[in-house]
Scaffold this motif. Structure first.
Motif, PDB file in Angstrom:
ATOM      1  N   UNK A  12      -5.200  -2.132   5.975  1.00 33.71           N
ATOM      2  CA  UNK A  12      -3.696  -2.164   6.274  1.00 33.71           C
ATOM      3  C   UNK A  12      -3.102  -3.309   6.595  1.00 33.71           C
ATOM      4  N   UNK A  13      -3.731  -3.834   7.715  1.00 37.00           N
ATOM      5  CA  UNK A  13      -3.226  -5.122   8.492  1.00 37.00           C
ATOM      6  C   UNK A  13      -3.020  -6.141   7.577  1.00 37.00           C
ATOM      7  N   UNK A  14      -4.310  -6.413   6.876  1.00 32.61           N
ATOM      8  CA  UNK A  14      -4.420  -7.477   5.882  1.00 32.61           C
ATOM      9  C   UNK A  14      -3.360  -7.443   4.994  1.00 32.61           C
ATOM     10  N   UNK A  15      -3.111  -6.205   4.367  1.00 33.07           N
ATOM     11  CA  UNK A  15      -2.045  -6.235   3.277  1.00 33.07           C
ATOM     12  C   UNK A  15      -0.575  -6.467   4.001  1.00 33.07           C
ATOM     13  N   UNK A  16      -0.299  -6.024   5.134  1.00 33.68           N
ATOM     14  CA  UNK A  16       0.946  -6.560   5.766  1.00 33.68           C
ATOM     15  C   UNK A  16       0.931  -8.226   6.199  1.00 33.68           C
ATOM     16  N   UNK A  17      -0.052  -8.632   6.449  1.00 32.57           N
ATOM     17  CA  UNK A  17      -0.214 -10.110   6.655  1.00 32.57           C
ATOM     18  C   UNK A  17       0.081 -10.743   5.237  1.00 32.57           C
ATOM     19  N   UNK A  18      -0.572 -10.316   4.267  1.00 33.55           N
ATOM     20  CA  UNK A  18      -0.123 -11.158   2.938  1.00 33.55           C
ATOM     21  C   UNK A  18       1.223 -10.915   2.610  1.00 33.55           C
ATOM     22  N   UNK A  19       1.856  -9.742   2.688  1.00 29.46           N
ATOM     23  CA  UNK A  19       3.218  -9.716   2.427  1.00 29.46           C
ATOM     24  C   UNK A  19       4.115 -10.307   3.315  1.00 29.46           C
ATOM     25  N   UNK A  20       3.897 -10.481   4.322  1.00 26.39           N
ATOM     26  CA  UNK A  20       4.611 -11.214   5.138  1.00 26.39           C
ATOM     27  C   UNK A  20       4.519 -12.859   5.037  1.00 26.39           C
ATOM     28  N   UNK A  21       3.284 -13.426   4.890  1.00 27.19           N
ATOM     29  CA  UNK A  21       3.149 -14.600   4.309  1.00 27.19           C
ATOM     30  C   UNK A  21       3.711 -15.052   2.864  1.00 27.19           C
ATOM     31  N   UNK A  22       3.753 -14.022   2.119  1.00 31.44           N
ATOM     32  CA  UNK A  22       4.579 -14.248   0.774  1.00 31.44           C
ATOM     33  C   UNK A  22       5.912 -14.199   1.270  1.00 31.44           C
ATOM     34  N   UNK A  23       6.611 -13.306   1.951  1.00 30.76           N
ATOM     35  CA  UNK A  23       8.100 -13.435   2.389  1.00 30.76           C
ATOM     36  C   UNK A  23       8.475 -14.663   2.895  1.00 30.76           C
ATOM     37  N   UNK A  24       7.674 -15.076   3.941  1.00 27.72           N
ATOM     38  CA  UNK A  24       7.999 -16.483   4.608  1.00 27.72           C
ATOM     39  C   UNK A  24       8.136 -17.684   3.618  1.00 27.72           C
ATOM     40  N   UNK A  25       6.963 -17.824   2.755  1.00 24.56           N
ATOM     41  CA  UNK A  25       7.036 -18.926   1.931  1.00 24.56           C
ATOM     42  C   UNK A  25       7.843 -18.843   0.580  1.00 24.56           C
ATOM     43  N   UNK A  26       8.535 -17.705   0.444  1.00 27.55           N
ATOM     44  CA  UNK A  26       9.419 -17.496  -0.817  1.00 27.55           C
ATOM     45  C   UNK A  26       8.260 -17.291  -2.097  1.00 27.55           C
ATOM     46  N   UNK A  27       7.363 -16.859  -1.837  1.00 27.89           N
ATOM     47  CA  UNK A  27       6.202 -16.585  -3.194  1.00 27.89           C
ATOM     48  C   UNK A  27       6.661 -15.301  -3.658  1.00 27.89           C
ATOM     49  N   UNK A  28       6.474 -15.074  -4.930  1.00 26.96           N
ATOM     50  CA  UNK A  28       6.571 -13.629  -5.344  1.00 26.96           C
ATOM     51  C   UNK A  28       5.514 -12.798  -5.065  1.00 26.96           C
ATOM     52  N   UNK A  29       5.615 -11.507  -4.789  1.00 32.39           N
ATOM     53  CA  UNK A  29       4.404 -10.692  -4.345  1.00 32.39           C
ATOM     54  C   UNK A  29       2.963 -11.091  -5.178  1.00 32.39           C
ATOM     55  N   UNK A  30       1.849 -10.976  -4.723  1.00 33.28           N
ATOM     56  CA  UNK A  30       0.776 -11.300  -5.699  1.00 33.28           C
ATOM     57  C   UNK A  30      -0.123 -10.114  -5.427  1.00 33.28           C
ATOM     58  N   UNK A  31      -0.915  -9.727  -6.337  1.00 32.03           N
ATOM     59  CA  UNK A  31      -1.775  -8.496  -6.284  1.00 32.03           C
ATOM     60  C   UNK A  31      -2.418  -8.444  -5.024  1.00 32.03           C
ATOM     61  N   UNK A  32      -2.857  -7.452  -4.310  1.00 33.27           N
ATOM     62  CA  UNK A  32      -3.738  -7.415  -2.979  1.00 33.27           C
ATOM     63  C   UNK A  32      -5.042  -7.093  -3.659  1.00 33.27           C
ATOM     64  N   UNK A  33      -5.799  -8.284  -3.318  1.00 30.68           N
ATOM     65  CA  UNK A  33      -7.275  -8.189  -3.605  1.00 30.68           C
ATOM     66  C   UNK A  33      -8.046  -8.650  -2.661  1.00 30.68           C
ATOM     67  N   UNK A  34      -8.404  -7.618  -1.467  1.00 33.53           N
ATOM     68  CA  UNK A  34      -8.997  -8.124  -0.384  1.00 33.53           C
ATOM     69  C   UNK A  34     -10.586  -8.394  -0.823  1.00 33.53           C
ATOM     70  N   UNK A  35     -11.194  -9.119   0.108  1.00 34.48           N
ATOM     71  CA  UNK A  35     -12.628  -9.329  -0.074  1.00 34.48           C
ATOM     72  C   UNK A  35     -13.218  -8.182   0.588  1.00 34.48           C
ATOM     73  N   UNK A  36     -14.585  -7.851  -0.130  1.00 34.58           N
ATOM     74  CA  UNK A  36     -14.920  -6.292   0.371  1.00 34.58           C
ATOM     75  C   UNK A  36     -15.848  -6.563   1.720  1.00 34.58           C
ATOM     76  N   UNK A  37     -16.023  -7.696   2.095  1.00 36.16           N
ATOM     77  CA  UNK A  37     -16.932  -7.778   3.372  1.00 36.16           C
ATOM     78  C   UNK A  37     -16.320  -7.642   4.379  1.00 36.16           C
ATOM     79  N   UNK A  38     -14.879  -8.111   4.943  1.00 30.13           N
ATOM     80  CA  UNK A  38     -14.448  -8.005   6.250  1.00 30.13           C
ATOM     81  C   UNK A  38     -14.315  -6.194   6.544  1.00 30.13           C
ATOM     82  N   UNK A  39     -13.829  -5.451   5.629  1.00 33.76           N
ATOM     83  CA  UNK A  39     -13.667  -4.049   6.195  1.00 33.76           C
ATOM     84  C   UNK A  39     -15.180  -3.358   6.375  1.00 33.76           C
TER      85      UNK A  39
END
Length: 92
Positions: A12-39
């Motif tokens: 959940x935190x990784x998803x929120x961070x990705x969305x915040x980074x996208x909003x700050x840079x003006x990029x369109x939302x990309x699919x959320x595809x986290x790496x399997x290892x960190x969880x």
């Protein structure tokens, strides 16, 4: 129960961070595809930490496994960071 919630909270935190980074840079939302290892690493670290809490396991179990559990609690961060490099995660 909390061991299972730990990877979910991480995702959940990784998803929120990705969305915040996208909003700050003006990029369109990309699919959320986290790496399997960190969880998985978060789950392992939580279990090792939880097992090291005094009083969680009975005295006989702690007598037999206490040394290994203590060593795991001390070394889990190092081992998990080495696995990070093995699975190809970038160092931050």
């Amino acid at each position: 129960m909390f061991a299972g919630l730990t990877p979910l909270l991480f995702l959940a935190l990784a998803y929120l961070k990705q969305r915040e980074d996208e909003a700050g840079s003006g990029r369109p939302p990309a699919p959320f595809r986290p790496h399997w290892w960190p969880p998985v690493a978060a789950f392992i670290a939580f279990l090792v930490w939880a097992l090291s809490i005094q009083g969680l396991l009975d005295a006989a179990t702690m007598k037999g496994w206490g040394g290994l559990i203590a060593f795991g609690a001390l070394s889990v961060s190092t081992v998990l960071s080495l696995v990070d490099r093995l699975v190809g995660l970038p160092r931050s």
